[in-house]
Design a protein around this motif. Sequence first.
Motif, mmCIF file in Angstrom:
data_model
loop_
_atom_site.group_PDB
_atom_site.id
_atom_site.type_symbol
_atom_site.label_atom_id
_atom_site.label_comp_id
_atom_site.label_asym_id
_atom_site.label_seq_id
_atom_site.Cartn_x
_atom_site.Cartn_y
_atom_site.Cartn_z
ATOM 1 N N ARG A 1 77.240 8.012 77.255
ATOM 2 C CA ARG A 1 77.506 8.318 75.853
ATOM 3 C C ARG A 1 76.181 8.574 75.156
ATOM 4 N NH1 ARG A 1 77.181 2.848 76.264
ATOM 5 N NH2 ARG A 1 76.211 1.689 74.563
ATOM 6 N N TRP A 2 76.249 9.240 74.011
ATOM 7 C CA TRP A 2 75.037 9.508 73.229
ATOM 8 C C TRP A 2 74.699 8.301 72.371
ATOM 9 C CZ3 TRP A 2 72.306 13.614 74.532
ATOM 10 C CH2 TRP A 2 72.948 14.715 75.100
ATOM 11 N N ALA A 3 73.440 8.021 72.249
ATOM 12 C CA ALA A 3 72.988 6.964 71.346
ATOM 13 C C ALA A 3 73.127 7.446 69.907
ATOM 14 C CB ALA A 3 71.533 6.594 71.641
ATOM 15 N N SER A 4 73.231 6.501 68.980
ATOM 16 C CA SER A 4 73.318 6.861 67.565
ATOM 17 C C SER A 4 71.957 7.343 67.081
ATOM 18 C CB SER A 4 73.772 5.654 66.738
ATOM 19 O OG SER A 4 72.793 4.623 66.790
ATOM 20 N N TRP A 5 71.941 8.037 65.933
ATOM 21 C CA TRP A 5 70.671 8.521 65.395
ATOM 22 C C TRP A 5 69.718 7.382 65.042
ATOM 23 C CZ3 TRP A 5 68.034 12.678 65.855
ATOM 24 C CH2 TRP A 5 68.674 13.892 66.126
ATOM 25 N N PRO A 6 70.203 6.278 64.446
ATOM 26 C CA PRO A 6 69.281 5.156 64.214
ATOM 27 C C PRO A 6 68.657 4.633 65.510
ATOM 28 C CG PRO A 6 71.241 4.896 62.877
ATOM 29 C CD PRO A 6 71.513 6.042 63.790
ATOM 30 N N THR A 7 69.453 4.615 66.585
ATOM 31 C CA THR A 7 68.924 4.169 67.879
ATOM 32 C C THR A 7 67.877 5.143 68.397
ATOM 33 O OG1 THR A 7 71.004 3.058 68.458
ATOM 34 C CG2 THR A 7 69.517 3.626 70.269
ATOM 35 N N ARG A 8 68.119 6.434 68.255
ATOM 36 C CA ARG A 8 67.154 7.445 68.699
ATOM 37 C C ARG A 8 65.830 7.313 67.945
ATOM 38 N NH1 ARG A 8 71.111 12.788 68.602
ATOM 39 N NH2 ARG A 8 72.437 12.193 70.382
ATOM 40 N N ILE A 9 65.928 7.127 66.633
ATOM 41 C CA ILE A 9 64.718 6.964 65.824
ATOM 42 C C ILE A 9 63.978 5.704 66.257
ATOM 43 C CG2 ILE A 9 63.843 6.544 63.498
ATOM 44 C CD1 ILE A 9 66.192 8.262 62.465
ATOM 45 N N GLY A 10 64.731 4.639 66.510
ATOM 46 C CA GLY A 10 64.113 3.393 66.958
ATOM 47 C C GLY A 10 63.403 3.556 68.287
ATOM 48 N N LEU A 11 64.000 4.306 69.204
ATOM 49 C CA LEU A 11 63.370 4.556 70.497
ATOM 50 C C LEU A 11 62.054 5.317 70.340
ATOM 51 C CD1 LEU A 11 66.512 5.593 72.614
ATOM 52 C CD2 LEU A 11 65.187 3.481 72.850
ATOM 53 N N ALA A 12 62.068 6.319 69.458
ATOM 54 C CA ALA A 12 60.853 7.114 69.226
ATOM 55 C C ALA A 12 59.742 6.264 68.618
ATOM 56 C CB ALA A 12 61.177 8.298 68.316
ATOM 57 N N VAL A 13 60.112 5.404 67.669
ATOM 58 C CA VAL A 13 59.124 4.536 67.017
ATOM 59 C C VAL A 13 58.525 3.555 68.020
ATOM 60 C CG1 VAL A 13 58.822 2.690 65.320
ATOM 61 C CG2 VAL A 13 60.133 4.736 64.718
ATOM 62 N N VAL A 14 59.379 2.953 68.843
ATOM 63 C CA VAL A 14 58.891 2.003 69.848
ATOM 64 C C VAL A 14 57.998 2.701 70.854
ATOM 65 C CG1 VAL A 14 59.583 0.489 71.737
ATOM 66 C CG2 VAL A 14 60.847 0.444 69.580
ATOM 67 N N MET A 15 58.345 3.935 71.210
ATOM 68 C CA MET A 15 57.545 4.691 72.185
ATOM 69 C C MET A 15 56.112 4.879 71.675
ATOM 70 S SD MET A 15 58.064 6.312 75.149
ATOM 71 C CE MET A 15 57.439 7.655 76.170
ATOM 72 N N VAL A 16 55.997 5.336 70.432
ATOM 73 C CA VAL A 16 54.673 5.615 69.873
ATOM 74 C C VAL A 16 53.927 4.323 69.550
ATOM 75 C CG1 VAL A 16 53.442 6.679 67.955
ATOM 76 C CG2 VAL A 16 55.432 7.838 68.949
ATOM 77 N N ALA A 17 54.602 3.407 68.879
ATOM 78 C CA ALA A 17 53.948 2.160 68.479
ATOM 79 C C ALA A 17 53.575 1.312 69.696
ATOM 80 C CB ALA A 17 54.861 1.366 67.545
ATOM 81 N N GLY A 18 54.452 1.276 70.679
ATOM 82 C CA GLY A 18 54.172 0.501 71.886
ATOM 83 C C GLY A 18 52.970 1.042 72.641
ATOM 84 N N THR A 19 52.869 2.367 72.714
ATOM 85 C CA THR A 19 51.724 2.989 73.384
ATOM 86 C C THR A 19 50.430 2.646 72.650
ATOM 87 O OG1 THR A 19 53.091 4.831 74.183
ATOM 88 C CG2 THR A 19 50.699 5.180 74.090
ATOM 89 N N ALA A 20 50.464 2.744 71.326
ATOM 90 C CA ALA A 20 49.278 2.440 70.529
ATOM 91 C C ALA A 20 48.869 0.974 70.666
ATOM 92 C CB ALA A 20 49.548 2.766 69.062
ATOM 93 N N ALA A 21 49.854 0.092 70.770
ATOM 94 C CA ALA A 21 49.554 -1.333 70.848
ATOM 95 C C ALA A 21 49.020 -1.737 72.220
ATOM 96 C CB ALA A 21 50.805 -2.147 70.524
ATOM 97 N N LEU A 22 49.544 -1.125 73.279
ATOM 98 C CA LEU A 22 49.157 -1.527 74.627
ATOM 99 C C LEU A 22 47.876 -0.858 75.124
ATOM 100 C CD1 LEU A 22 52.601 -1.659 76.502
ATOM 101 C CD2 LEU A 22 51.184 -3.567 75.730
ATOM 102 N N THR A 23 47.517 0.278 74.538
ATOM 103 C CA THR A 23 46.331 0.997 75.014
ATOM 104 C C THR A 23 45.066 0.138 74.973
ATOM 105 O OG1 THR A 23 47.229 3.175 74.461
ATOM 106 C CG2 THR A 23 44.836 2.982 74.623
#
Length: 224
Positions: free
Chosen positions: A112-134
């Motif tokens: 099934r497709w994720a909801s738009w809030p979930t998609r936005i959350g995934l994108a935010v975690v992707m960018v923020a997580g990369t910045a935090a772990l680098t």
Amino acid sequence: MDILRWLIDAFNAHIDFGNGQTLVVREVVGNIFGLASALGGMRRKVWAWPVGIIGNALLLTVFLGSILDPASTLPHLLGQAGRQVMFIAVSIYGWVRWRQTKGQTGEAVEPRWASWPTRIGLAVVMVAGTAALTPLFRELGSYDPVWADAWTFVGSLLATYGMARGWTEFWLIWVAVDIVGVPLLFSAGYYASGLMYLFYGFFTLVGFFVWWRRSRQTASTIQV
């Protein structure tokens, strides 16, 4: 003692291509298990999770490089090694979840497709997580470019979790991981994993369209 020595030799087996280029045999074997797991995931089979865990355990020992193998000349990629540990933890979650939802057909989850809030959350975690772990991975001595190592770690976490949840978008997250991860692996000398993940890039696109078609069929059935 002979058996123990044989096991140690098998564990550290390398294929020498000359000019200082070597290939760790267990890297090849681990990626074969990973490919089998991806195929099982595309078909939504529960066995995909334990098969993947075996591959993750093998690759964990590979990406730790000289930490476990003093004779190894490969650098250790902490993000790649850490994500194998993450894979195992999230795979246990996915294994349990898919077993609980497994139908009589043997297919464990309905895409099934994720909801738009979930998609936005995934994108935010992707960018923020990369910045935090680098900076963390840099301090621990991971291979440059460190941000790429962090990107593949965070993306792999999100993709594996998305697969467990049955979100069709998880295939696209894998594509984003492969775009960055393949050049990183080749530059670090992990050629077997680099080639395998290059193949994964095409495989994930196929998986995406398979799940997309299934999600449309499911939606049509619900509407009827």
